[in-house]
Design a protein around this motif. Structure first.
Motif, PDB file in Angstrom:
ATOM      1  N   PRO A  31       0.834  -1.206   0.000  1.00 14.67           N
ATOM      2  CA  PRO A  31       0.000   0.000   0.000  1.00 14.67           C
ATOM      3  C   PRO A  31       0.869   1.257   0.000  1.00 14.67           C
ATOM      4  O   PRO A  31       2.009   1.199   0.421  1.00 14.67           O
ATOM      5  CB  PRO A  31      -0.772  -0.120   1.319  1.00 14.67           C
ATOM      6  CG  PRO A  31       0.115  -0.934   2.215  1.00 14.67           C
ATOM      7  CD  PRO A  31       0.899  -1.851   1.327  1.00 14.67           C
ATOM      8  N   PRO A  32       0.347   2.408  -0.506  1.00 10.33           N
ATOM      9  CA  PRO A  32       1.106   3.659  -0.461  1.00 10.33           C
ATOM     10  C   PRO A  32       1.319   4.077   1.015  1.00 10.33           C
ATOM     11  O   PRO A  32       0.542   3.646   1.863  1.00 10.33           O
ATOM     12  CB  PRO A  32       0.222   4.658  -1.192  1.00 10.33           C
ATOM     13  CG  PRO A  32      -0.878   3.846  -1.824  1.00 10.33           C
ATOM     14  CD  PRO A  32      -0.980   2.574  -1.078  1.00 10.33           C
ATOM     15  N   PRO A  33       2.292   4.933   1.318  1.00 11.46           N
ATOM     16  CA  PRO A  33       3.201   5.564   0.348  1.00 11.46           C
ATOM     17  C   PRO A  33       4.238   4.577  -0.211  1.00 11.46           C
ATOM     18  O   PRO A  33       4.748   3.751   0.519  1.00 11.46           O
ATOM     19  CB  PRO A  33       3.876   6.658   1.168  1.00 11.46           C
ATOM     20  CG  PRO A  33       3.770   6.220   2.590  1.00 11.46           C
ATOM     21  CD  PRO A  33       2.512   5.415   2.702  1.00 11.46           C
ATOM     22  N   ILE A  34       4.488   4.742  -1.528  1.00 12.26           N
ATOM     23  CA  ILE A  34       5.468   3.889  -2.205  1.00 12.26           C
ATOM     24  C   ILE A  34       6.535   4.797  -2.814  1.00 12.26           C
ATOM     25  O   ILE A  34       6.215   5.786  -3.477  1.00 12.26           O
ATOM     26  CB  ILE A  34       4.802   3.087  -3.356  1.00 12.26           C
ATOM     27  CG1 ILE A  34       3.721   2.154  -2.810  1.00 12.26           C
ATOM     28  CG2 ILE A  34       5.840   2.303  -4.148  1.00 12.26           C
ATOM     29  CD1 ILE A  34       2.838   1.546  -3.901  1.00 12.26           C
ATOM     30  N   ARG A  35       7.801   4.470  -2.563  1.00 11.62           N
ATOM     31  CA  ARG A  35       8.899   5.239  -3.170  1.00 11.62           C
ATOM     32  C   ARG A  35       9.933   4.213  -3.622  1.00 11.62           C
ATOM     33  O   ARG A  35      10.757   3.758  -2.835  1.00 11.62           O
ATOM     34  CB  ARG A  35       9.487   6.182  -2.133  1.00 11.62           C
ATOM     35  CG  ARG A  35      10.303   7.329  -2.718  1.00 11.62           C
ATOM     36  CD  ARG A  35      11.137   7.983  -1.653  1.00 11.62           C
ATOM     37  NE  ARG A  35      10.342   8.733  -0.701  1.00 11.62           N
ATOM     38  CZ  ARG A  35      10.233  10.081  -0.718  1.00 11.62           C
ATOM     39  NH1 ARG A  35      10.863  10.770  -1.624  1.00 11.62           N
ATOM     40  NH2 ARG A  35       9.525  10.701   0.203  1.00 11.62           N
ATOM     41  N   GLY A  85      11.590   4.981 -11.773  1.00 10.34           N
ATOM     42  CA  GLY A  85      11.406   5.436 -10.401  1.00 10.34           C
ATOM     43  C   GLY A  85       9.986   5.929 -10.248  1.00 10.34           C
ATOM     44  O   GLY A  85       9.446   6.528 -11.183  1.00 10.34           O
ATOM     45  N   PHE A  86       9.363   5.649  -9.120  1.00 11.68           N
ATOM     46  CA  PHE A  86       8.035   6.218  -8.912  1.00 11.68           C
ATOM     47  C   PHE A  86       7.740   6.425  -7.439  1.00 11.68           C
ATOM     48  O   PHE A  86       8.282   5.746  -6.566  1.00 11.68           O
ATOM     49  CB  PHE A  86       6.944   5.389  -9.598  1.00 11.68           C
ATOM     50  CG  PHE A  86       6.928   3.926  -9.227  1.00 11.68           C
ATOM     51  CD1 PHE A  86       7.814   3.039  -9.832  1.00 11.68           C
ATOM     52  CD2 PHE A  86       6.013   3.438  -8.293  1.00 11.68           C
ATOM     53  CE1 PHE A  86       7.793   1.687  -9.500  1.00 11.68           C
ATOM     54  CE2 PHE A  86       5.989   2.091  -7.970  1.00 11.68           C
ATOM     55  CZ  PHE A  86       6.882   1.214  -8.569  1.00 11.68           C
ATOM     56  N   TYR A  87       6.879   7.424  -7.211  1.00 18.91           N
ATOM     57  CA  TYR A  87       6.548   7.808  -5.842  1.00 18.91           C
ATOM     58  C   TYR A  87       5.041   8.025  -5.784  1.00 18.91           C
ATOM     59  O   TYR A  87       4.477   8.781  -6.571  1.00 18.91           O
ATOM     60  CB  TYR A  87       7.322   9.089  -5.490  1.00 18.91           C
ATOM     61  CG  TYR A  87       6.959   9.706  -4.160  1.00 18.91           C
ATOM     62  CD1 TYR A  87       6.739   8.920  -3.028  1.00 18.91           C
ATOM     63  CD2 TYR A  87       6.861  11.096  -4.021  1.00 18.91           C
ATOM     64  CE1 TYR A  87       6.417   9.496  -1.803  1.00 18.91           C
ATOM     65  CE2 TYR A  87       6.549  11.684  -2.806  1.00 18.91           C
ATOM     66  CZ  TYR A  87       6.324  10.880  -1.699  1.00 18.91           C
ATOM     67  OH  TYR A  87       6.003  11.443  -0.499  1.00 18.91           O
ATOM     68  N   ILE A  88       4.384   7.315  -4.897  1.00 16.78           N
ATOM     69  CA  ILE A  88       2.924   7.434  -4.772  1.00 16.78           C
ATOM     70  C   ILE A  88       2.585   7.783  -3.324  1.00 16.78           C
ATOM     71  O   ILE A  88       3.023   7.099  -2.388  1.00 16.78           O
ATOM     72  CB  ILE A  88       2.220   6.110  -5.161  1.00 16.78           C
ATOM     73  CG1 ILE A  88       2.579   5.709  -6.599  1.00 16.78           C
ATOM     74  CG2 ILE A  88       0.703   6.237  -5.006  1.00 16.78           C
ATOM     75  CD1 ILE A  88       2.195   4.286  -6.959  1.00 16.78           C
ATOM     76  N   ASP A  89       1.841   8.883  -3.178  1.00 15.06           N
ATOM     77  CA  ASP A  89       1.441   9.303  -1.833  1.00 15.06           C
ATOM     78  C   ASP A  89       0.244  10.236  -1.976  1.00 15.06           C
ATOM     79  O   ASP A  89      -0.229  10.477  -3.082  1.00 15.06           O
ATOM     80  CB  ASP A  89       2.627   9.999  -1.135  1.00 15.06           C
ATOM     81  CG  ASP A  89       2.506   9.901   0.389  1.00 15.06           C
ATOM     82  OD1 ASP A  89       1.410   9.589   0.897  1.00 15.06           O
ATOM     83  OD2 ASP A  89       3.523  10.147   1.058  1.00 15.06           O
ATOM     84  N   ARG A  90      -0.217  10.804  -0.844  1.00 18.87           N
ATOM     85  CA  ARG A  90      -1.436  11.623  -0.928  1.00 18.87           C
ATOM     86  C   ARG A  90      -1.187  12.952  -1.641  1.00 18.87           C
ATOM     87  O   ARG A  90      -2.028  13.420  -2.380  1.00 18.87           O
ATOM     88  CB  ARG A  90      -1.994  11.862   0.473  1.00 18.87           C
ATOM     89  CG  ARG A  90      -2.638  10.622   1.051  1.00 18.87           C
ATOM     90  CD  ARG A  90      -3.682  10.934   2.107  1.00 18.87           C
ATOM     91  NE  ARG A  90      -4.593   9.813   2.261  1.00 18.87           N
ATOM     92  CZ  ARG A  90      -4.338   8.728   2.985  1.00 18.87           C
ATOM     93  NH1 ARG A  90      -3.180   8.617   3.629  1.00 18.87           N
ATOM     94  NH2 ARG A  90      -5.221   7.757   3.071  1.00 18.87           N
TER      95      ARG A  90
END
Ligand SMILES: [Zn+2]
Length: 342
Positions: free
Chosen positions: A185-189, A215-220
């Motif tokens: 689950p996020p956050p994902i970095r 590279g990827f970053y997922i958050d609110r």
């Protein structure tokens, strides 16, 4: 012949034969001939038994003296030859330490893998964790889950190596994105480094095999500004001694919206134009953008709640820029003269 005469003759004979000896082997042969079991001196000693009893001690003493003298002479000659032969052998076996040695080449890590590791280290230092995806991938993770339309040209056989209708050699390390979203689950970095394969004509600027870091970053609250800042810090860490200029241009990739291409000002030519930058002064180093809502949905993440950015860059391109190499084929030709310089 009386015994005294025999002794004198024998002594002279030994001396003359010794005089014509040229090596230790010759002296050894003489030793056998005169002093061996059947040698001439030994026979003379044996012949004493026929002498009258009163003569035996005196003559025996004289023959023994003769034997001692001959022995001494032969041993001295033998020692002399042995020393000469040793000196000759040492001279012939002498090692010339001034001769240049045979150089052995030490292997080193390939320049591309070296730079890949350096990039990984920088990104790990910036808070990303590393995930590796498979080289052999399903159409789903490589294309469908990343919002490629069924008729997208990248899915064509002319661009992609298919193993069968469902399985292919991944065309980018973006195949790792949805796999990671499904798993955590996020956050994902996360960064996903590795090999990519494209069915391209091999030329100075493109190859069927290259390396990429996704590279990827997922958050609110993730924004395009975060993406640009992250890329800029990364590139300035990778090229610390260059005055780095970066620009981004709008572009289209199915898995990002908005999407862009990121260029670095070519420092090989100082932006004047060279073969590496196709004479434009700029070198395209990455594709990037905000992760498309459809891609987040594929990974089971609600796009109303979360946002993400993603980028992908080719390592070979960065190596060309860093070392001023104008032909990508050099990386895969295994020419030791090329590889040893790094
Ligand atoms: Zn240039």
């Amino acid at each position: 012949m009386d015994i005294e005469e025999k002794i004198r003759t024998l002594q002279e004979k030994v001396e003359s034969e010794l005089g014509s000896c040229s090596d230790a082997k010759g002296v050894e042969e003489l030793t056998v001939r005169f002093l061996g079991k059947k040698g001439e001196v030994t026979s003379l000693l044996h012949s004493l038994k026929d002498l009258p009893k009163e003569q035996k001690p005196l003559v025996g003493k004289r023959v023994n003296e003769l034997k001692g003298k001959i022995q001494e002479k032969l041993e001295a000659a033998l020692a002399q030859f042995a020393q000469k032969e040793l000196a000759a052998r040492l001279a012939s076996e002498q090692v010339d330490i001034s001769l240049p040695g045979k150089r052995r080449f030490r292997g080193n890590r390939h320049v591309v893998l070296d730079l890949l590791q350096e990039a990984i280290d920088i990104l790990v230092g910036m808070g990303f964790s590393v995930q590796y995806g498979p080289d052999i991938e399903s159409d789903y993770y490589n294309f469908e889950a990343l919002n490629f339309a069924p008729d997208h040209p990248a899915r064509d056989m002319h661009d992609t190596f298919y193993l069968n209708t469902e399985t292919l050699l991944r065309t980018h390390t973006s195949n790792t994105q949805v796999r990671v979203m499904e798993a955590c689950p996020p956050p994902i970095r996360v960064i996903a480094p590795g090999k990519c394969f494209r069915n391209e004509d091999v030329s100075a600027r493109s190859h069927v095999l290259f390396h990429q870091i996704e590279g990827f970053y997922i958050d609110r609250e993730v924004t395009l500004a975060d993406l640009l800042h992250t890329l800029k810090s990364f590139f300035s860490k990778l090229f610390p001694n260059q005055e780095l200029k970066i620009r981004s241009r709008p572009s289209y990739f199915p898995f990002v919206e908005p999407g862009m291409e990121v260029d670095i000002c070519c420092f090989v030519c100082g932006a004047k134009g060279c073969p590496i930058c196709k004479h434009t002064g700029w070198l395209e180093v990455a594709g990037a953008g905000m992760i498309h809502p459809e891609v987040l949905k594929s990974g089971g993440i609600d796009p109303e709640e979360y946002l993400g950015y993603a980028w992908g860059f080719g390592i070979e391109r960065l190596a060309m820029l860093r070392y001023g190499i104008d032909d990508i084929r050099l990386f895969l030709e295994n020419d030791a003269r090329f590889l040893q310089q790094f």
